[in-house]
Scaffold this motif. Structure first.
Motif, PDB file in Angstrom:
ATOM      1  N   ASN A   1       0.815  -1.212   0.000  1.00 45.24           N
ATOM      2  CA  ASN A   1       0.000   0.000   0.000  1.00 45.24           C
ATOM      3  C   ASN A   1       0.849   1.263   0.000  1.00 45.24           C
ATOM      4  O   ASN A   1       0.376   2.329  -0.368  1.00 45.24           O
ATOM      5  N   GLU A   2       2.100   1.137   0.421  1.00 44.07           N
ATOM      6  CA  GLU A   2       2.948   2.316   0.501  1.00 44.07           C
ATOM      7  C   GLU A   2       3.877   2.442  -0.698  1.00 44.07           C
ATOM      8  O   GLU A   2       4.157   3.538  -1.166  1.00 44.07           O
ATOM      9  N   ILE A   3       4.381   1.321  -1.187  1.00 52.53           N
ATOM     10  CA  ILE A   3       5.334   1.340  -2.286  1.00 52.53           C
ATOM     11  C   ILE A   3       4.816   0.438  -3.397  1.00 52.53           C
ATOM     12  O   ILE A   3       4.440  -0.699  -3.155  1.00 52.53           O
ATOM     13  N   TYR A   4       4.793   0.953  -4.632  1.00 50.83           N
ATOM     14  CA  TYR A   4       4.386   0.125  -5.756  1.00 50.83           C
ATOM     15  C   TYR A   4       5.605  -0.592  -6.317  1.00 50.83           C
ATOM     16  O   TYR A   4       6.541   0.025  -6.780  1.00 50.83           O
ATOM     17  N   TRP A   5       5.580  -1.914  -6.245  1.00 48.05           N
ATOM     18  CA  TRP A   5       6.694  -2.728  -6.727  1.00 48.05           C
ATOM     19  C   TRP A   5       6.303  -3.272  -8.100  1.00 48.05           C
ATOM     20  O   TRP A   5       5.858  -4.407  -8.229  1.00 48.05           O
ATOM     21  N   GLY A   6       6.476  -2.487  -9.131  1.00 50.49           N
ATOM     22  CA  GLY A   6       5.930  -2.867 -10.424  1.00 50.49           C
ATOM     23  C   GLY A   6       6.891  -3.583 -11.343  1.00 50.49           C
ATOM     24  O   GLY A   6       6.470  -4.128 -12.351  1.00 50.49           O
ATOM     25  N   GLY A   7       8.191  -3.581 -11.045  1.00 50.60           N
ATOM     26  CA  GLY A   7       9.141  -4.196 -11.950  1.00 50.60           C
ATOM     27  C   GLY A   7       9.358  -5.668 -11.644  1.00 50.60           C
ATOM     28  O   GLY A   7       8.756  -6.233 -10.739  1.00 50.60           O
ATOM     29  N   TYR A   8      10.232  -6.271 -12.415  1.00 44.38           N
ATOM     30  CA  TYR A   8      10.504  -7.685 -12.255  1.00 44.38           C
ATOM     31  C   TYR A   8      11.848  -7.954 -11.594  1.00 44.38           C
ATOM     32  O   TYR A   8      12.098  -9.070 -11.156  1.00 44.38           O
ATOM     33  N   HIS A   9      12.717  -6.969 -11.541  1.00 38.43           N
ATOM     34  CA  HIS A   9      14.054  -7.182 -10.998  1.00 38.43           C
ATOM     35  C   HIS A   9      14.333  -6.150  -9.899  1.00 38.43           C
ATOM     36  O   HIS A   9      14.233  -4.953 -10.124  1.00 38.43           O
ATOM     37  N   PHE A  10      14.696  -6.636  -8.725  1.00 35.42           N
ATOM     38  CA  PHE A  10      15.049  -5.742  -7.633  1.00 35.42           C
ATOM     39  C   PHE A  10      16.401  -6.184  -7.083  1.00 35.42           C
ATOM     40  O   PHE A  10      16.762  -7.343  -7.158  1.00 35.42           O
ATOM     41  N   VAL A  11      17.145  -5.257  -6.522  1.00 32.55           N
ATOM     42  CA  VAL A  11      18.356  -5.577  -5.786  1.00 32.55           C
ATOM     43  C   VAL A  11      18.295  -4.851  -4.462  1.00 32.55           C
ATOM     44  O   VAL A  11      17.687  -3.788  -4.349  1.00 32.55           O
ATOM     45  N   SER A  12      18.905  -5.434  -3.438  1.00 32.47           N
ATOM     46  CA  SER A  12      18.784  -4.853  -2.108  1.00 32.47           C
ATOM     47  C   SER A  12      20.057  -5.087  -1.321  1.00 32.47           C
ATOM     48  O   SER A  12      20.904  -5.903  -1.691  1.00 32.47           O
ATOM     49  N   ASP A  13      20.199  -4.349  -0.251  1.00 28.43           N
ATOM     50  CA  ASP A  13      21.263  -4.589   0.712  1.00 28.43           C
ATOM     51  C   ASP A  13      20.759  -4.179   2.086  1.00 28.43           C
ATOM     52  O   ASP A  13      20.263  -3.064   2.267  1.00 28.43           O
ATOM     53  N   PHE A  14      20.846  -5.088   3.041  1.00 28.54           N
ATOM     54  CA  PHE A  14      20.476  -4.821   4.429  1.00 28.54           C
ATOM     55  C   PHE A  14      21.755  -4.826   5.256  1.00 28.54           C
ATOM     56  O   PHE A  14      22.480  -5.816   5.282  1.00 28.54           O
ATOM     57  N   VAL A  15      22.041  -3.704   5.922  1.00 34.32           N
ATOM     58  CA  VAL A  15      23.313  -3.558   6.609  1.00 34.32           C
ATOM     59  C   VAL A  15      23.258  -4.078   8.040  1.00 34.32           C
ATOM     60  O   VAL A  15      24.291  -4.312   8.661  1.00 34.32           O
ATOM     61  N   ASP A  16      22.062  -4.233   8.578  1.00 33.67           N
ATOM     62  CA  ASP A  16      21.889  -4.818   9.902  1.00 33.67           C
ATOM     63  C   ASP A  16      20.450  -5.330   9.993  1.00 33.67           C
ATOM     64  O   ASP A  16      19.756  -5.424   8.984  1.00 33.67           O
ATOM     65  N   GLY A  17      20.003  -5.664  11.174  1.00 34.93           N
ATOM     66  CA  GLY A  17      18.662  -6.196  11.326  1.00 34.93           C
ATOM     67  C   GLY A  17      17.558  -5.184  11.121  1.00 34.93           C
ATOM     68  O   GLY A  17      16.390  -5.561  10.993  1.00 34.93           O
ATOM     69  N   GLN A  18      17.900  -3.892  11.049  1.00 33.26           N
ATOM     70  CA  GLN A  18      16.880  -2.852  10.950  1.00 33.26           C
ATOM     71  C   GLN A  18      16.944  -2.045   9.661  1.00 33.26           C
ATOM     72  O   GLN A  18      15.917  -1.708   9.086  1.00 33.26           O
ATOM     73  N   THR A  19      18.138  -1.713   9.202  1.00 29.54           N
ATOM     74  CA  THR A  19      18.305  -0.779   8.086  1.00 29.54           C
ATOM     75  C   THR A  19      18.590  -1.519   6.787  1.00 29.54           C
ATOM     76  O   THR A  19      19.503  -2.352   6.716  1.00 29.54           O
ATOM     77  N   GLY A  20      17.797  -1.220   5.762  1.00 31.12           N
ATOM     78  CA  GLY A  20      18.002  -1.824   4.449  1.00 31.12           C
ATOM     79  C   GLY A  20      17.595  -0.900   3.335  1.00 31.12           C
ATOM     80  O   GLY A  20      16.781   0.016   3.515  1.00 31.12           O
ATOM     81  N   TYR A  21      18.174  -1.134   2.169  1.00 36.91           N
ATOM     82  CA  TYR A  21      17.880  -0.356   0.968  1.00 36.91           C
ATOM     83  C   TYR A  21      17.469  -1.297  -0.150  1.00 36.91           C
ATOM     84  O   TYR A  21      18.027  -2.391  -0.308  1.00 36.91           O
ATOM     85  N   VAL A  22      16.491  -0.883  -0.957  1.00 35.28           N
ATOM     86  CA  VAL A  22      16.028  -1.663  -2.105  1.00 35.28           C
ATOM     87  C   VAL A  22      15.970  -0.745  -3.316  1.00 35.28           C
ATOM     88  O   VAL A  22      15.456   0.379  -3.235  1.00 35.28           O
ATOM     89  N   LEU A  23      16.504  -1.224  -4.436  1.00 35.27           N
ATOM     90  CA  LEU A  23      16.366  -0.534  -5.713  1.00 35.27           C
ATOM     91  C   LEU A  23      15.163  -1.128  -6.420  1.00 35.27           C
ATOM     92  O   LEU A  23      15.112  -2.316  -6.722  1.00 35.27           O
ATOM     93  N   ASN A  24      14.168  -0.296  -6.676  1.00 35.55           N
ATOM     94  CA  ASN A  24      12.879  -0.737  -7.196  1.00 35.55           C
ATOM     95  C   ASN A  24      12.689  -0.199  -8.603  1.00 35.55           C
ATOM     96  O   ASN A  24      12.869   0.992  -8.848  1.00 35.55           O
ATOM     97  N   ALA A  25      12.335  -1.080  -9.539  1.00 35.42           N
ATOM     98  CA  ALA A  25      12.055  -0.673 -10.912  1.00 35.42           C
ATOM     99  C   ALA A  25      10.561  -0.767 -11.154  1.00 35.42           C
ATOM    100  O   ALA A  25       9.978  -1.842 -11.057  1.00 35.42           O
ATOM    101  N   GLU A  26       9.928   0.359 -11.456  1.00 28.76           N
ATOM    102  CA  GLU A  26       8.481   0.405 -11.675  1.00 28.76           C
ATOM    103  C   GLU A  26       8.187   0.443 -13.166  1.00 28.76           C
ATOM    104  O   GLU A  26       8.523   1.396 -13.849  1.00 28.76           O
ATOM    105  N   ALA A  27       7.556  -0.622 -13.674  1.00 35.20           N
ATOM    106  CA  ALA A  27       7.302  -0.740 -15.105  1.00 35.20           C
ATOM    107  C   ALA A  27       6.132   0.130 -15.534  1.00 35.20           C
ATOM    108  O   ALA A  27       5.183   0.329 -14.783  1.00 35.20           O
ATOM    109  N   ASP A  28       6.204   0.626 -16.795  1.00 32.30           N
ATOM    110  CA  ASP A  28       5.044   1.303 -17.352  1.00 32.30           C
ATOM    111  C   ASP A  28       4.037   0.248 -17.835  1.00 32.30           C
ATOM    112  O   ASP A  28       4.295  -0.959 -17.795  1.00 32.30           O
ATOM    113  N   SER A  29       2.894   0.704 -18.269  1.00 26.79           N
ATOM    114  CA  SER A  29       1.819  -0.222 -18.620  1.00 26.79           C
ATOM    115  C   SER A  29       2.178  -1.113 -19.798  1.00 26.79           C
ATOM    116  O   SER A  29       1.673  -2.228 -19.925  1.00 26.79           O
TER     117      SER A  29
END
Length: 244
Positions: free
Chosen positions: A36-64
Motif C-alpha cells: 500500500n505504501e510502495i508500488y513494486w511494479g518491476g521484475y528485478h530488484f536488488v537490495s542490501d540490508f546492513v543490519d537487522g533494521q536498516t536496508g535499501y532496495v532498488l525498485n524498478a516500476e514498469a510502465d503499462s
C-alpha cells in the motif's frame, strides 16, 4: 536473492517481486512487503540490508506497456515494517535484466549503480544515509561494485565487444575521484573475470587465460593487502571452464 549473513539470526532475501525476513536463522521466512505504501511494479530488484533494521532496495516500476521503467531507492529503518522513498525517479531504464547494484557498508555509506538507455552505467554514492547523492558515469557494463568502508569503494567494468571484465577502479573519497588499478594480466588473451574485497585493503581477483590446445581456460587467483596496488599469486587451476 541477497541474504544479510549466514551467521546471524536476522536476515533478508528477495524472491521475484517479494522481500522476506527471517528471525530464526532461515528456519522460517515472512513477507515484509508494504504494497500500500510502495508500488513494486518491476521484475528485478536488488537490495542490501546492513543490519537487522536498516536496508535499501532498488525498485524498478514498469510502465503499462512494459517498455521502460523508472527506478527508485527505498529505505527501511525498522526491519521492513515501513518504507520511505529516499531517491525517487533516479533514471528511466529500458533494460529490465540489468537494473543495477546496491552495496552499503553501513547505514550511511553506500553505492548504487544503474544502466541507462545507452548502456552506460551511472554510479550513485551517498555518505549520509541517502539524504544526498552524487553521480559518476562509470562507463559501459559494470559487473560489480562494492562499498567496503566509509570512504572506499570499488567497481569493475566490462569490455562491451567481448563482455569480459577489463578495468578495476578504486575510490578513497566516497566516489568523488577514482583511480584505475593495475591487474596482473600476462597478455591480451587473459582477462579479469571476477573480484571481491573483504575490507578497504584486502581482496581477491580471478583471471582467465584461454588455452587453445586444451580448448579451455587456465584460472589464476591473486590476493592483495594494499587496496589493489600489488597482487600476489595464490593458486592456478588448469583447464577449467571459468572462474566466478
Amino acid at each position: 536473492h541477497k541474504v544479510l549473513s549466514a551467521y546471524v539470526m536476522i536476515g533478508y532475501g528477495i524472491r521475484g517481486s517479494e522481500t522476506y525476513k527471517t528471525v530464526d536463522g532461515g528456519q522460517s521466512w515472512d513477507s515484509i512487503l508494504v504494497a500500500n505504501e510502495i508500488y513494486w511494479g518491476g521484475y528485478h530488484f536488488v537490495s542490501d540490508f546492513v543490519d537487522g533494521q536498516t536496508g535499501y532496495v532498488l525498485n524498478a516500476e514498469a510502465d503499462s506497456g512494459l517498455v521502460s521503467c523508472s527506478t527508485n531507492i527505498i529505505k527501511t529503518d525498522n526491519g521492513g515494517q515501513s518504507w520511505d522513498t529516499v531517491f525517487p525517479n533516479i533514471l528511466s531504464v529500458s533494460n529490465f535484466s540489468n537494473t543495477g547494484i546496491v552495496s552499503f557498508f553501513n547505514k550511511d555509506n553506500g553505492v548504487v549503480t544503474l544502466t541507462d538507455t545507452t548502456y552506460d552505467v551511472i554510479l550513485y554514492s551517498t555518505s549520509d544515509g541517502a539524504q544526498t547523492w552524487q553521480s559518476f558515469n562509470a562507463g559501459p557494463y559494470v559487473s560489480w561494485a562494492k562499498q567496503v568502508s566509509s570512504d572506499v569503494l570499488y567497481y569493475l567494468n566490462m569490455t562491451p565487444s567481448s563482455n569480459t571484465a577489463s578495468s578495476l577502479f578504486r575510490s578513497s573519497d566516497s566516489g568523488i575521484s577514482w583511480d584505475t588499478l593495475s591487474v596482473p594480466l600476462k597478455d591480451s588473451t587473459e582477462y579479469l573475470s571476477s573480484v571481491d574485497f573483504i575490507n578497504a585493503d584486502e581482496g581477491y581477483l580471478v583471471t582467465l587465460k584461454w588455452q587453445s590446445l586444451t580448448n579451455n581456460y587456465d584460472t589464476y587467483i591473486f590476493s592483495t593487502t594494499d587496496g589493489g596496488q600489488n597482487w600476489m599469486p595464490e593458486d592456478t587451476v588448469s583447464s577449467y571452464n571459468g572462474g566466478y
